[in-house]
Motif scaffolding. Structure first.
Motif, PDB file in Angstrom:
ATOM      1  N   MET A 139       0.896  -1.345   0.083  1.00 21.41           N
ATOM      2  CA  MET A 139      -0.017   0.001   0.014  1.00 21.41           C
ATOM      3  C   MET A 139       0.866   1.369   0.038  1.00 21.41           C
ATOM      4  SD  MET A 139      -1.565  -0.155   3.893  1.00 21.41           S
ATOM      5  CE  MET A 139      -1.746  -1.691   4.079  1.00 21.41           C
ATOM      6  N   ARG A 140       0.445   2.311  -0.394  1.00 22.74           N
ATOM      7  CA  ARG A 140       1.063   3.610  -0.588  1.00 22.74           C
ATOM      8  C   ARG A 140       1.239   4.404   0.628  1.00 22.74           C
ATOM      9  NH1 ARG A 140      -0.955   5.896  -6.246  1.00 22.74           N
ATOM     10  NH2 ARG A 140      -2.320   7.134  -4.595  1.00 22.74           N
ATOM     11  N   ILE A 141       1.924   5.459   0.821  1.00 18.12           N
ATOM     12  CA  ILE A 141       2.109   5.787   2.164  1.00 18.12           C
ATOM     13  C   ILE A 141       0.864   6.463   2.878  1.00 18.12           C
ATOM     14  CG2 ILE A 141       2.694   8.279   1.103  1.00 18.12           C
ATOM     15  CD1 ILE A 141       4.881   8.420   3.384  1.00 18.12           C
ATOM     16  N   GLY A 142       0.108   6.924   2.092  1.00 17.40           N
ATOM     17  CA  GLY A 142      -1.305   7.838   2.346  1.00 17.40           C
ATOM     18  C   GLY A 142      -2.157   6.483   3.084  1.00 17.40           C
ATOM     19  N   ASP A 143      -2.287   5.270   2.453  1.00 17.13           N
ATOM     20  CA  ASP A 143      -3.087   4.102   2.836  1.00 17.13           C
ATOM     21  C   ASP A 143      -2.455   3.618   4.203  1.00 17.13           C
ATOM     22  OD1 ASP A 143      -4.662   4.449   0.495  1.00 17.13           O
ATOM     23  OD2 ASP A 143      -3.405   3.436  -0.374  1.00 17.13           O
ATOM     24  N   ALA A 144      -1.247   3.663   4.347  1.00 20.26           N
ATOM     25  CA  ALA A 144      -0.392   3.035   5.333  1.00 20.26           C
ATOM     26  C   ALA A 144      -0.643   3.775   6.594  1.00 20.26           C
ATOM     27  CB  ALA A 144       1.192   2.827   4.895  1.00 20.26           C
ATOM     28  N   ALA A 145      -0.468   5.222   6.351  1.00 22.91           N
ATOM     29  CA  ALA A 145      -0.631   6.124   7.584  1.00 22.91           C
ATOM     30  C   ALA A 145      -2.003   6.045   8.039  1.00 22.91           C
ATOM     31  CB  ALA A 145      -0.373   7.558   6.955  1.00 22.91           C
ATOM     32  N   ALA A 146      -3.017   6.026   7.082  1.00 24.14           N
ATOM     33  CA  ALA A 146      -4.407   5.908   7.599  1.00 24.14           C
ATOM     34  C   ALA A 146      -4.769   4.689   8.297  1.00 24.14           C
ATOM     35  CB  ALA A 146      -5.242   6.189   6.447  1.00 24.14           C
ATOM     36  N   ALA A 147      -4.003   3.496   7.878  1.00 27.61           N
ATOM     37  CA  ALA A 147      -4.192   2.385   8.458  1.00 27.61           C
ATOM     38  C   ALA A 147      -3.575   2.212   9.831  1.00 27.61           C
ATOM     39  CB  ALA A 147      -3.866   1.155   7.667  1.00 27.61           C
TER      40      ALA A 147
END
Length: 128
Positions: free
Chosen positions: A1-9
């Motif tokens: 997953m990209r950085i935005g998705d990882a951060a949100a997760a």
């Protein structure tokens, strides 16, 4: 997953992930051919663990000192926290040092509270 998705997760921001990477708390992530960071489930778990440790009062500097062992702590916290944090026999670990700092701060605040209470005539914690 990209950085935005990882951060949100993990419940944080992309900026925080970049900061953790800069400070050595996260290993450099895999990158796509276009240079985008890609994170896996283990990375997201590590980010969550970092956030948990920070919420417990450890600092980024504390975690940077033992960043190479964060995955071990995630897998077996009780055993790993019992050993020295710096690899030196007899030196206190990161958690033990942070506990000592917190204990000293609690003692300082308790003295301050008692001094103020005696000035204003308050008796104890129930007088608040």
């Amino acid at each position: 997953m990209r950085i935005g998705d990882a951060a949100a997760a993990a419940g944080t921001t992309p900026r925080a992930l970049r900061f953790y990477e800069e400070r050595g708390l996260l290993p450099p992530p895999a990158r796509s051919t276009t240079g985008q960071r890609h994170y896996g489930p283990r990375d997201v778990a590590r980010i969550g663990f970092i956030r948990e440790l920070l919420a417990l009062g450890l600092t980024v500097d504390d975690l940077a000192r033992c960043a190479d062992r964060l995955d071990l702590l995630m897998d077996d916290p009780p055993q790993r926290c019992a050993v020295s944090g710096d690899g030196d026999t007899g030196s206190p670990g990161v958690a033990a040092r942070r506990l000592a700092v917190l204990d000293a701060e609690i003692a300082r605040l308790t003295r301050l509270r008692d001094q103020l209470a005696s000035r204003v005539g308050a008796v104890g914690p129930s007088s608040r």
